[in-house]
Design an enzyme around this catalytic site. Structure first.
Site, PDB file in Angstrom:
ATOM      1  N   ARG A 236       0.847  -1.187   0.000  1.00  0.00           N
ATOM      2  CA  ARG A 236       0.000   0.000   0.000  1.00  0.00           C
ATOM      3  C   ARG A 236       0.887   1.243   0.000  1.00  0.00           C
ATOM      4  O   ARG A 236       1.851   1.335   0.780  1.00  0.00           O
ATOM      5  CB  ARG A 236      -0.920   0.027   1.228  1.00  0.00           C
ATOM      6  CG  ARG A 236      -2.087  -0.931   1.178  1.00  0.00           C
ATOM      7  CD  ARG A 236      -3.103  -0.540   0.092  1.00  0.00           C
ATOM      8  NE  ARG A 236      -4.236  -1.460   0.044  1.00  0.00           N
ATOM      9  CZ  ARG A 236      -4.333  -2.533  -0.741  1.00  0.00           C
ATOM     10  NH1 ARG A 236      -3.358  -2.846  -1.571  1.00  0.00           N
ATOM     11  NH2 ARG A 236      -5.415  -3.285  -0.716  1.00  0.00           N
ATOM     12  N   GLU A 265      -2.723   7.297  -4.531  1.00  0.00           N
ATOM     13  CA  GLU A 265      -3.205   6.529  -5.672  1.00  0.00           C
ATOM     14  C   GLU A 265      -4.625   6.949  -6.082  1.00  0.00           C
ATOM     15  O   GLU A 265      -5.480   7.090  -5.182  1.00  0.00           O
ATOM     16  CB  GLU A 265      -3.194   5.049  -5.238  1.00  0.00           C
ATOM     17  CG  GLU A 265      -3.184   4.088  -6.362  1.00  0.00           C
ATOM     18  CD  GLU A 265      -2.878   2.673  -5.858  1.00  0.00           C
ATOM     19  OE1 GLU A 265      -1.902   2.494  -5.105  1.00  0.00           O
ATOM     20  OE2 GLU A 265      -3.652   1.787  -6.223  1.00  0.00           O
ATOM     21  N   HIS A 283      -0.536  -0.620  -9.966  1.00  0.00           N
ATOM     22  CA  HIS A 283      -1.203  -1.539  -9.021  1.00  0.00           C
ATOM     23  C   HIS A 283      -1.647  -2.843  -9.711  1.00  0.00           C
ATOM     24  O   HIS A 283      -2.843  -3.134  -9.819  1.00  0.00           O
ATOM     25  CB  HIS A 283      -2.374  -0.849  -8.322  1.00  0.00           C
ATOM     26  CG  HIS A 283      -2.668  -1.439  -6.969  1.00  0.00           C
ATOM     27  ND1 HIS A 283      -3.134  -0.701  -5.899  1.00  0.00           N
ATOM     28  CD2 HIS A 283      -2.540  -2.713  -6.495  1.00  0.00           C
ATOM     29  CE1 HIS A 283      -3.296  -1.497  -4.857  1.00  0.00           C
ATOM     30  NE2 HIS A 283      -2.937  -2.722  -5.194  1.00  0.00           N
TER      31      HIS A 283
END
Ligand code: DGY
Length: 318
Positions: A236, A265, A283
């Protein structure tokens, strides 16, 4: 009357096919904002969400019938667990099924950084291949280097296991120490966070995002790392402070970084995009057809179980 289920995004159709046999399913196929969630969640008994869905207190409080939030991800930092618990809503995730794919991706980043793949590819496409050069784009060997893992859960262990192919000793840090047999299996040693920073040649972040891990890697930590170190984050984004990472990469405090996730993000620090010494992916951790299909089916199964009054297979909270 059939119970109502909402699928929030364009995920593999297997989930819709499974759920629509028993429930009245709405498949939205687009990302919703918090406001859109708030106005739409009301009638549903279960929602199948992705990590980009903000299932906040406001959203949960607008869902009087809700029994289950089934997240299509192993991470669940997009869901307000405190409110979910207070409202009696079961929250599930999709662990295990994505472990191998995510560890593969972390290793793709490690190899890419060590051998400077983006620089080589960009050079070839823009300047053109002019012939072999003895000192051209030299990277670093991986064999025998020290692999540091921050967060030695399922994915961290799978990253460590792949390190065996390169005879890499593994150091790991997390809140608790693993048993001696687990340590032996992964050729690994439990160390303090400081030792992890100081001794790792490759440092891979594989922990969940929590209040404790948020901004765990800032300028202070990058300065303690080896100058040849490669920093990998496929977990993350907010676990590292992106502006500080940019500074460390610019100043060559560390050699390079491989990132699959970003602090804000999907926004990415503009300076990061210009730096040659990093591999940046959008991602893709669990992004294989097999894995995403398994994730969809597991999320759907969790919804089926909860809505039939049974224990879900992989609950985060119940
Ligand atoms: C997860 O499951 O948390 C991943 O980041 C999704 O790819």
């Amino acid at each position: 009357m059939k119970k109502r289920v909402f699928i929030s995004n364009l995920i593999p159709a297997a989930a819709y096919q499974k759920l629509s046999k028993r429930f009245q399913v709405t498949w939205n196929k687009h990302q919703l904002t918090e406001k859109q969630w708030e106005s739409r969640i009301g009638p549903y008994h279960a929602v199948l969400t992705t990590l980009a869905d903000p299932i906040t207190a406001k959203v949960l409080n607008a869902a009087p019938h809700l029994k289950c939030v089934a997240n299509f991800a192993v991470g669940f930092n997009n869901i307000d667990l405190v409110t979910a618990k207070a409202n009696g809503v079961c929250v599930t995730n999709t662990p295990d099924v994505l472990t191998e794919a995510t560890a593969d991706l972390a290793w793709a980043l490690i190899l890419s950084c060590a051998r400077r793949l983006p620089e080589g590819e960009k050079f070839l496409r823009t300047t053109g291949f002019k012939g072999w050069g003895p000192l051209f784009l030299l990277g670093q060997d991986l064999a025998g280097k020290t692999l540091g893992i921050y967060g030695f859960g399922r994915i961290g262990k799978a990253v460590a296991q792949r390190g065996r192919g390169w005879n890499m000793p593994v150091l790991y840090h997390q809140r608790h120490r693993e048993s001696p047999s687990v340590e032996k299996r992964y050729n690994s040693r439990y160390v303090s966070f400081e030792t992890l920073l100081r001794q790792s040649d490759i440092l891979s972040v594989n922990s969940p995002l929590t209040t404790e891990t948020r901004h765990r890697f800032t300028s202070k930590e990058f300065k303690q790392m080896k100058p040849n170190a490669i920093f990998i984050n496929a977990s993350r984004g907010p676990i590292h402070r992106e502006a500080d990472l940019v500074k460390a990469l610019k100043a060559k405090t560390i050699t390079s970084a491989g990132l699959d996730v970003y602090e804000f993000e999907p926004k990415i620090n503009k300076c990061l995009l210009k730096l040659p010494n990093c591999t940046l992916l959008p991602h893709l951790g669990s992004a294989t057809l097999e894995t995403r299909t398994k994730m969809a089916l597991l999320a759907a199964e969790n919804i089926e179980l909860v809505l039939s009054g049974r224990h879900p297979k992989t609950s985060v909270l119940r």
